[in-house]
Design an enzyme around this catalytic site. Structure first.
Site, PDB file in Angstrom:
ATOM      1  N   CYS A   5     -67.573  16.118  39.845  1.00 33.10           N
ATOM      2  CA  CYS A   5     -68.791  16.308  39.059  1.00 33.10           C
ATOM      3  C   CYS A   5     -69.649  17.432  39.600  1.00 33.10           C
ATOM      4  O   CYS A   5     -70.298  18.166  38.849  1.00 33.10           O
ATOM      5  CB  CYS A   5     -69.587  15.005  39.008  1.00 33.10           C
ATOM      6  SG  CYS A   5     -70.009  14.325  40.639  1.00 33.10           S
ATOM      7  N   HIS A 173     -73.365  10.567  41.792  1.00 36.73           N
ATOM      8  CA  HIS A 173     -72.888  11.500  40.770  1.00 36.73           C
ATOM      9  C   HIS A 173     -73.837  12.687  40.674  1.00 36.73           C
ATOM     10  O   HIS A 173     -75.057  12.531  40.808  1.00 36.73           O
ATOM     11  CB  HIS A 173     -72.824  10.765  39.427  1.00 36.73           C
ATOM     12  CG  HIS A 173     -72.122  11.499  38.335  1.00 36.73           C
ATOM     13  ND1 HIS A 173     -70.799  11.844  38.393  1.00 36.73           N
ATOM     14  CD2 HIS A 173     -72.574  11.949  37.120  1.00 36.73           C
ATOM     15  CE1 HIS A 173     -70.451  12.453  37.271  1.00 36.73           C
ATOM     16  NE2 HIS A 173     -71.529  12.545  36.491  1.00 36.73           N
ATOM     17  N   ASN A 193     -75.088  15.502  32.288  1.00 33.57           N
ATOM     18  CA  ASN A 193     -73.966  14.867  32.969  1.00 33.57           C
ATOM     19  C   ASN A 193     -72.742  15.768  32.786  1.00 33.57           C
ATOM     20  O   ASN A 193     -72.353  16.075  31.655  1.00 33.57           O
ATOM     21  CB  ASN A 193     -73.703  13.491  32.350  1.00 33.57           C
ATOM     22  CG  ASN A 193     -72.645  12.702  33.098  1.00 33.57           C
ATOM     23  OD1 ASN A 193     -71.783  13.263  33.774  1.00 33.57           O
ATOM     24  ND2 ASN A 193     -72.696  11.383  32.977  1.00 33.57           N
TER      25      ASN A 193
END
Length: 545
Positions: A5, A173, A193
C-alpha cells in the site's frame, strides 16, 4: 500479487503533484525519453529507471514483461488508462531492487525517497505526549502541501476488527493525502486508499448526513450522493479523526528548498566501540558541522543506512539515529555530558532526519554522532546535510596514532597493543579515591613518557572497570619539557567518578613524563580494569605499582 500500500500511495501523491504543479517528478525517471523529457514506449521492451538507493542515484534495467494471472489479468499495479505503462514499470524496477515481487512491505518515506530523492521525515501522532503539537502539524501540512514543498501520506496503526469494521479503515495501512483544507473553521483532509476501494465511514464521509452542508459541498467540490454510488477509495475525513485513528504522517520534502548540501558515505565496523553506547560514544562515528555564516537559517541532517540484503529489510533490527551536540565540533565521549542539543530517537527505518533551526545566537559549529542500539553488524551509511546557508561537513579525525593498554589474562581490545601488566584493583591496591589518603597511594600507578619534540601533543586516557563501581583517573606531571607551555599542568582529574567508565582528553600536552593513577571511589572495591592510553606521538608506558 503486489499489494504494498505504501508504494502505491507514493505513486498516487507523486502523480497528483505532477498534475497539480505541472512539474515532472516520477515520470522523469523512466528512460528512454523524448526531447521534452517525457518517457516513451520502447518497441524493444527495455527500460531504465533511476532510483535513489543507499544514498546515491542508481540505474535499474528492466524489461516490459509483467506478471499475469491464469486468466490474463495483471498481478501488479497498473494504471486505469490502458495505454499507460509507467506505473507497472516503476513498480517492477523497485521490486527488482527490493528482492522481487515477494516484497516484505515498506513505508512511504522509504518509497518516495527512492522514487524522487525527496527528504524523508516521519512525524508520529502522539496525542498524549507534551511535545506533540497537533495544531502546528496541521498548519504545516496545510501551507506546505499547497505550495508543493512536500509529499504526504498517512498510515493507520493497529486497529481491532470491530474498529476496522466500524470506521472502514484498514489497520497498519498507508493512505495518500491528496488535499488539506481549512473551511468554515473545520480542518479536513482528502485521502485515498491505494486499493481504490474501502473508505472512511465516519464524519465527513459520503455516508455522513449530518455535517455536509450545501455550502461546504460547494467549497470542497464534493457531492456525497454521487460519491456514494462508486467506491474509488477517495474520501474526506476530519483532522480530529486522523489524530484518533492514524499513527503517523510520512512527509517527503523537496530538496530544492535548500541551496546547499553536503554528503559523506561511510561505514561503521562491528568491533569499533561497545555494542551498546549507553555510557561511551567516544568510538562512534563523529562529524563536525560548520555553518559558514551567521543569521537565521536551517540545517537538516539525514542519516541513511544502506540496505545490502533483502533479509535485512524484512527483519530490520538495526536502530539508528543522529545525536547533535553543541561541542564546537570536538569529539564527544559521554552520551549525556555535555547534554545533547538534539537527542535522536533510535528507529529501525533506513532513514533518520533531524533538524537544526538557526538564529543570530546559534553556535556555528556542532558535533554530530551516529548512534546505534545494540550494534551487532558492520553498517554502511550516508550522512547528508541540507542547508539554507553555506555549510561544511567532515569526519572528526583520529588524532591518536599510538595506543597502549593494560590488559588481564593476555587479552587486548587492540591486536597490536603491548601488554604492560594485569590491570586490577586487588587487596591493598584497591585504595579508593583521594578522600581516603591512607589508602589512595596504594592504587595501581602507571608512568607514561611522551617522546616528542613539541608541546602540541594530544593525549587520551580511557578507563573501563566494573559497572557497579564509580571509577576515576588522576594524571600527575613528573617532569615536563616546558613547564611554562600553555598546556602544562601539575595534576588533573577526570572529575566526577562515573559508573564503569571515564575518559580524559588532554590537548597541547608538553613532552615529558606523567604518572597515571586509576581508582575506584571507595577503598576495597576489587576487580579488573582496562586502562587505554592514546597519543598523537610515540610514548612508553610502564607500571610503577
Amino acid at each position: 500479487i503486489v499489494s504494498d500500500c505504501s508504494f502505491v500511495a507514493s505513486l498516487a501523491v507523486s502523480a497528483l503533484y505532477e498534475r497539480r504543479f505541472g512539474r515532472r517528478l516520477v515520470t522523469s525517471i523512466i528512460y528512454p525519453r523524448n526531447s521534452r523529457k517525457e518517457p516513451i514506449y520502447n518497441p524493444f521492451g527495455k527500460y531504465m529507471v533511476k532510483l535513489h538507493i543507499n544514498g546515491v542515484p542508481r540505474k535499474i534495467i528492466i524489461d516490459d514483461q509483467l506478471p499475469l494471472g491464469r486468466h490474463g489479468e495483471l498481478l501488479c499495479s497498473y494504471s486505469s488508462n490502458k495505454n499507460e505503462l509507467w506505473i507497472s514499470l516503476l513498480e517492477k524496477a523497485y521490486m527488482k531492487v527490493m528482492g522481487g515481487y515477494d516484497f516484505p512491505g515498506s513505508n512511504s518515506n522509504i518509497d518516495l525517497h527512492a522514487l524522487t530523492g525527496w527528504i524523508p521525515e516521519r512525524v508520529a501522532i502522539r496525542n498524549n505526549e507534551p511535545d506533540f503539537n497537533a495544531d502546528a502539524l496541521f498548519d504545516k501540512l496545510l501551507t506546505r502541501l499547497e505550495k508543493g514543498d512536500v509529499l504526504v501520506t498517512a498510515a493507520t496503526g493497529e486497529l481491532s476488527d470491530a474498529e476496522a469494521d466500524r470506521t472502514g479503515l484498514v489497520a497498519t495501512h498507508a493512505y495518500a493525502v491528496l488535499d488539506v483544507r481549512r473551511e468554515q473553521g473545520l480542518r479536513l483532509l482528502k485521502l485515498k486508499n491505494p486499493w481504490s476501494h474501502l473508505r472512511w465511514r465516519g464524519n465527513y464521509s459520503e455516508l455522513d448526513k449530518l455535517h455536509w452542508t450545501p455550502q461546504l459541498q460547494r467549497l470542497l467540490n464534493f457531492d456525497p450522493n454521487s460519491a456514494a454510488m462508486f467506491d474509488n477509495g477517495v474520501f474526506w475525513i476530519d483532522y480530529d479523526s486522523i489524530l484518533k485513528f492514524f499513527d503517523v504522517f510520512y512527509l517527503n520534502w523537496n530538496p530544492k528548498l535548500f541551496n546547499y548540501t553536503f554528503c559523506l558515505h561511510q561505514s561503521w565496523k562491528t568491533g569499533l566501540g561497545p555494542i551498546k553506547d549507553a555510557y561511551n560514544i567516544g568510538e562512534n562515528p563523529q562529524f563536525f558541522l560548520q555553518v559558514d555564516q551567521g543569521g537565521s537559517g536551517a540545517v537538516w541532517i539525514l542519516l541513511t543506512r544502506h540496505i545490502t540484503q533483502i533479509e535485512d529489510f524484512k527483519e530490520n533490527r538495526e536502530y539508528i539515529t543522529v545525536l547533535v551536540y553543541r561541542n564546537n565540533g570536538k569529539r564527544v565521549f559521554y552520551p549525556n555530558d555535555p547534554p545533547p542539543f538534539i537527542d535522536g530517537v533510535r528507529i529501525n527505518s533506513p532513514h533518520y532526519l533531524c533538524k537544526l533551526v538557526l538564529n543570530e545566537s546559534s553556535p556555528r559549529r556542532y558535533t554530530l554522532v551516529v548512534s546505534q542500539y545494540e550494534k551487532m553488524h558492520t553498517i554502511f551509511y550516508t550522512l547528508r546535510a541540507y542547508a539554507t546557508c553555506p555549510i561544511s561537513l567532515g569526519k572528526i579525525p583520529n588524532q591518536y596514532e599510538h595506543v597502549k593498554q593494560t590488559v588481564t589474562q593476555q587479552r587486548s581490545l587492540y591486536p597490536t597493543i603491548l601488554q604492560v601488566s594485569d590491570g586490577q584493583w586487588n587487596g591493598e591496591t584497591a585504595g579508593g579515591c583521594g578522600n581516603h589518603p591512607n589508602t589512595h597511594l596504594n592504587n595501581p600507578r602507571y608512568q607514561v613518557t611522551l617522546e616528542s619534540g613539541n608541546n602540541k601533543n594530544q593525549l587520551l586516557l580511557d578507563l573501563k572497570g566494573p559497572k557497579q563501581y564509580q571509577v576515576g583517573l588522576d594524571i600527575i606531571c613528573v617532569v615536563a619539557s616546558d613547564p611554562n607551555a600553555p598546556g602544562a599542568f601539575t595534576k588533573k582529574h577526570t572529575g566526577a567518578f562515573r559508573s564503569g567508565f571515564v575518559v580524559m582528553p588532554l590537548e597541547d600536552v608538553p613532552a615529558g613524563t606523567y604518572d597515571i593513577v586509576p581508582s575506584t571511589f571507595l577503598p576495597g572495591q576489587e576487580g579488573p580494569f582496562f586502562l587505554t592510553v592514546k597519543s598523537s606521538c610515540p610514548f612508553k608506558l610502564a607500571r610503577l605499582r
